[in-house]
Every structure is written in structure tokens, then in C-alpha cells.
Design a protein around this motif. Structure first.
Motif, PDB file in Angstrom:
ATOM      1  N   ALA A 132       0.829  -1.203   0.000  1.00  0.00           N
ATOM      2  CA  ALA A 132       0.000   0.000   0.000  1.00  0.00           C
ATOM      3  C   ALA A 132       0.866   1.256   0.000  1.00  0.00           C
ATOM      4  O   ALA A 132       0.602   2.217  -0.730  1.00  0.00           O
ATOM      5  N   LYS A 133       1.911   1.226   0.796  1.00  0.00           N
ATOM      6  CA  LYS A 133       2.810   2.376   0.863  1.00  0.00           C
ATOM      7  C   LYS A 133       3.546   2.551  -0.467  1.00  0.00           C
ATOM      8  O   LYS A 133       3.737   3.669  -0.942  1.00  0.00           O
ATOM      9  N   TYR A 134       3.920   1.433  -1.080  1.00  0.00           N
ATOM     10  CA  TYR A 134       4.610   1.475  -2.370  1.00  0.00           C
ATOM     11  C   TYR A 134       3.710   2.099  -3.438  1.00  0.00           C
ATOM     12  O   TYR A 134       4.140   2.970  -4.193  1.00  0.00           O
ATOM     13  N   LYS A 135       2.445   1.694  -3.489  1.00  0.00           N
ATOM     14  CA  LYS A 135       1.505   2.256  -4.468  1.00  0.00           C
ATOM     15  C   LYS A 135       1.298   3.745  -4.224  1.00  0.00           C
ATOM     16  O   LYS A 135       1.219   4.535  -5.156  1.00  0.00           O
ATOM     17  N   ALA A 136       1.204   4.137  -2.954  1.00  0.00           N
ATOM     18  CA  ALA A 136       1.031   5.552  -2.631  1.00  0.00           C
ATOM     19  C   ALA A 136       2.247   6.359  -3.082  1.00  0.00           C
ATOM     20  O   ALA A 136       2.109   7.462  -3.625  1.00  0.00           O
ATOM     21  N   LEU A 137       3.435   5.810  -2.881  1.00  0.00           N
ATOM     22  CA  LEU A 137       4.646   6.511  -3.311  1.00  0.00           C
ATOM     23  C   LEU A 137       4.731   6.592  -4.829  1.00  0.00           C
ATOM     24  O   LEU A 137       5.170   7.619  -5.378  1.00  0.00           O
ATOM     25  N   GLU A 138       4.293   5.541  -5.524  1.00  0.00           N
ATOM     26  CA  GLU A 138       4.269   5.594  -6.987  1.00  0.00           C
ATOM     27  C   GLU A 138       3.308   6.675  -7.472  1.00  0.00           C
ATOM     28  O   GLU A 138       3.624   7.428  -8.396  1.00  0.00           O
ATOM     29  N   ALA A 139       2.143   6.772  -6.847  1.00  0.00           N
ATOM     30  CA  ALA A 139       1.163   7.796  -7.232  1.00  0.00           C
ATOM     31  C   ALA A 139       1.727   9.192  -6.986  1.00  0.00           C
ATOM     32  O   ALA A 139       1.577  10.093  -7.826  1.00  0.00           O
ATOM     33  N   ARG A 140       2.382   9.357  -5.847  1.00  0.00           N
ATOM     34  CA  ARG A 140       2.978  10.669  -5.533  1.00  0.00           C
ATOM     35  C   ARG A 140       4.082  11.007  -6.532  1.00  0.00           C
ATOM     36  O   ARG A 140       4.201  12.167  -6.959  1.00  0.00           O
ATOM     37  N   LEU A 141       4.861  10.021  -6.934  1.00  0.00           N
ATOM     38  CA  LEU A 141       5.917  10.246  -7.925  1.00  0.00           C
ATOM     39  C   LEU A 141       5.317  10.718  -9.251  1.00  0.00           C
ATOM     40  O   LEU A 141       5.817  11.668  -9.860  1.00  0.00           O
ATOM     41  N   ARG A 142       4.247  10.063  -9.697  1.00  0.00           N
ATOM     42  CA  ARG A 142       3.593  10.482 -10.944  1.00  0.00           C
ATOM     43  C   ARG A 142       3.086  11.911 -10.835  1.00  0.00           C
ATOM     44  O   ARG A 142       3.220  12.706 -11.763  1.00  0.00           O
ATOM     45  N   GLU A 143       2.515  12.260  -9.688  1.00  0.00           N
ATOM     46  CA  GLU A 143       2.006  13.608  -9.476  1.00  0.00           C
ATOM     47  C   GLU A 143       3.141  14.634  -9.538  1.00  0.00           C
ATOM     48  O   GLU A 143       3.029  15.673 -10.198  1.00  0.00           O
ATOM     49  N   VAL A 144       4.230  14.352  -8.886  1.00  0.00           N
ATOM     50  CA  VAL A 144       5.375  15.271  -8.881  1.00  0.00           C
ATOM     51  C   VAL A 144       5.973  15.395 -10.284  1.00  0.00           C
ATOM     52  O   VAL A 144       6.373  16.486 -10.705  1.00  0.00           O
ATOM     53  N   GLU A 145       6.015  14.297 -11.030  1.00  0.00           N
ATOM     54  CA  GLU A 145       6.517  14.361 -12.410  1.00  0.00           C
ATOM     55  C   GLU A 145       5.623  15.238 -13.273  1.00  0.00           C
ATOM     56  O   GLU A 145       6.117  16.013 -14.097  1.00  0.00           O
ATOM     57  N   ARG A 146       4.282  15.127 -13.095  1.00  0.00           N
ATOM     58  CA  ARG A 146       3.356  15.991 -13.847  1.00  0.00           C
ATOM     59  C   ARG A 146       3.578  17.459 -13.486  1.00  0.00           C
ATOM     60  O   ARG A 146       3.616  18.332 -14.351  1.00  0.00           O
ATOM     61  N   GLU A 147       3.734  17.733 -12.189  1.00  0.00           N
ATOM     62  CA  GLU A 147       3.990  19.107 -11.758  1.00  0.00           C
ATOM     63  C   GLU A 147       5.297  19.633 -12.343  1.00  0.00           C
ATOM     64  O   GLU A 147       5.368  20.782 -12.784  1.00  0.00           O
ATOM     65  N   LYS A 170       8.185  23.137 -16.237  1.00  0.00           N
ATOM     66  CA  LYS A 170       9.102  23.289 -17.370  1.00  0.00           C
ATOM     67  C   LYS A 170       8.431  24.052 -18.498  1.00  0.00           C
ATOM     68  O   LYS A 170       9.035  24.943 -19.113  1.00  0.00           O
ATOM     69  N   LYS A 171       7.169  23.711 -18.791  1.00  0.00           N
ATOM     70  CA  LYS A 171       6.432  24.393 -19.860  1.00  0.00           C
ATOM     71  C   LYS A 171       6.202  25.852 -19.520  1.00  0.00           C
ATOM     72  O   LYS A 171       6.359  26.738 -20.372  1.00  0.00           O
ATOM     73  N   VAL A 172       5.840  26.136 -18.276  1.00  0.00           N
ATOM     74  CA  VAL A 172       5.608  27.509 -17.854  1.00  0.00           C
ATOM     75  C   VAL A 172       6.897  28.313 -17.927  1.00  0.00           C
ATOM     76  O   VAL A 172       6.904  29.455 -18.430  1.00  0.00           O
ATOM     77  N   SER A 173       7.996  27.745 -17.470  1.00  0.00           N
ATOM     78  CA  SER A 173       9.261  28.488 -17.509  1.00  0.00           C
ATOM     79  C   SER A 173       9.714  28.712 -18.942  1.00  0.00           C
ATOM     80  O   SER A 173      10.257  29.771 -19.271  1.00  0.00           O
ATOM     81  N   ALA A 174       9.459  27.765 -19.848  1.00  0.00           N
ATOM     82  CA  ALA A 174       9.802  27.958 -21.263  1.00  0.00           C
ATOM     83  C   ALA A 174       8.938  29.067 -21.855  1.00  0.00           C
ATOM     84  O   ALA A 174       9.428  29.893 -22.636  1.00  0.00           O
ATOM     85  N   PHE A 175       7.666  29.110 -21.475  1.00  0.00           N
ATOM     86  CA  PHE A 175       6.760  30.162 -21.970  1.00  0.00           C
ATOM     87  C   PHE A 175       7.262  31.537 -21.528  1.00  0.00           C
ATOM     88  O   PHE A 175       7.368  32.461 -22.340  1.00  0.00           O
TER      89      PHE A 175
END
Length: 96
Positions: free
Chosen positions: A65-80, A85-90
């Protein structure tokens, strides 16, 4: 009845640290500590295997359960991160 002396984990760690940090051989450190060279060599070897990740199975199993939660958090941080990156390029493009 065993005639082998038992040493605390703290004593073993201190002996290994003495060998590793000083760069001295187990053969030169063991007599100072009153232990056998063989035992000290074994402790140093186990320490180095543990550092290399070859020490066997981990002490604590991974909680799924903790592993899945950490994977979800990683995906969220990668999206952010991608968004930032897009905002700074703009804004970099706007300043030219």
C-alpha cells in the motif's frame, strides 16, 4: 557449550569503523581490540557487502500500500515538474 566469545553489535560496528576509516588492515587492528583477525575480517566483509547491496534480503519488507502511494505521488510530482518546465519555457520566450 561454545567457547566463542560474543560481541555486541555496537562493538562490531566500532571495530569495523576503525578498520574502514583508518585504512588499516584487520590484522593490525584485531590485536589492539583483543579479538581474532578472522572475526574482524568477517565483520568487515559483511559490512562491505551490505554497503554494496549484496547483503541478502532487506530488513524491512516493502508495504504494498505504501509502495503504491509513493508511486502515485511520484507520478504527481513528475506531472507538476513537466508543467513547471512548460511555464518556464513560456516565460523565457516572452522575455525575448
Amino acid at each position: 557449550m561454545s567457547s566463542r566469545p560474543t560481541y555486541s553489535d555496537e562493538f562490531k560496528a566500532d571495530a569495523v569503523n576503525l578498520v574502514v576509516s583508518s585504512g588499516r588492515s584487520p590484522a593490525s587492528v584485531a590485536p589492539e581490540l583483543g579479538i581474532s583477525v578472522t572475526a574482524l575480517k568477517r565483520w568487515v566483509q559483511l559490512h562491505r557487502e551490505g554497503e554494496a547491496g549484496a547483503g541478502g534480503k532487506p530488513d524491512d519488507p516493502v508495504d504494498p500500500a505504501k509502495y503504491k502511494a509513493l508511486e502515485a505521488r511520484l507520478r504527481e510530482v513528475e506531472r507538476e515538474n513537466d508543467f513547471l518546465k512548460k511555464v518556464s519555457a513560456f516565460f523565457a520566450k516572452e522575455q525575448r
